[in-house]
Write a protein that holds these residues in place. Structure first.
Motif, PDB file in Angstrom:
ATOM      1  N   MET A   1       0.863  -1.002   0.305  1.00 52.06           N
ATOM      2  CA  MET A   1       0.111   0.154   0.406  1.00 52.06           C
ATOM      3  C   MET A   1       0.970   1.034   0.043  1.00 52.06           C
ATOM      4  O   MET A   1       2.270   1.116   0.210  1.00 52.06           O
TER       5      MET A   1
ATOM      6  N   ASP B   1      -0.435   6.044   6.868  1.00 52.53           N
ATOM      7  CA  ASP B   1      -0.995   5.280   5.314  1.00 52.53           C
ATOM      8  C   ASP B   1      -1.843   6.744   5.347  1.00 52.53           C
ATOM      9  O   ASP B   1      -2.989   6.691   4.629  1.00 52.53           O
TER      10      ASP B   1
ATOM     11  N   PRO C   1       3.006   1.501  -3.624  1.00 48.81           N
ATOM     12  CA  PRO C   1       3.304   0.344  -3.090  1.00 48.81           C
ATOM     13  C   PRO C   1       4.267  -0.270  -4.845  1.00 48.81           C
ATOM     14  O   PRO C   1       3.910  -0.073  -5.884  1.00 48.81           O
TER      15      PRO C   1
END
Length: 121
Positions: A8, A34, A72
């Motif tokens: 991610m 994130d 990613p």
């Protein structure tokens, strides 16, 4: 979040500072996020701390905070790039290594062929 989770996108904070264990200045990974909001908060807080230390009488003027975005697959591409560079340094043909992965964005592998060859670059 785990900075090694290559599946991610992550926002990563590094702190360039003296590492007493290695006895050298280096980029130390602080944290990965994130989402951009948490990343910005961490960057601001750590930057304030570094600036306060710089203003101190004996603060390290080379100390700094940097941040980057890891897409990613970033670590896998970096590993492939490292292997390709090492193969070239040792005089080996690195083209086989590209079967296992892509190169990072800052690398390219060129192939030159003579005009008589069926393969053209």
């Amino acid at each position: 979040m785990d900075p090694q989770d290559d599946s991610m996108m992550r926002w990563v904070v590094h702190h360039y500072r003296y590492d007493p264990l290695r006895r050298e200045r280096r980029h130390v990974l602080v944290s990965a996020f994130d989402n951009e909001r948490e990343f910005d908060e961490c960057m601001s807080e750590l930057s304030r701390e570094v600036e306060n230390r710089r203003r101190a009488e004996h603060g390290d003027q080379r100390e700094r905070v940097t941040g980057t975005i890891w897409e990613p697959g970033h670590l896998a591409r970096a590993a492939t790039g490292h292997l390709v560079r090492r193969a070239i340094e040792h005089g080996a043909d690195p083209s086989r290594l590209l079967d296992s992965g892509e190169l990072p964005d800052n690398m390219a592998l060129l192939h030159f062929a003579d005009g008589d060859s069926e393969e053209q670059a």
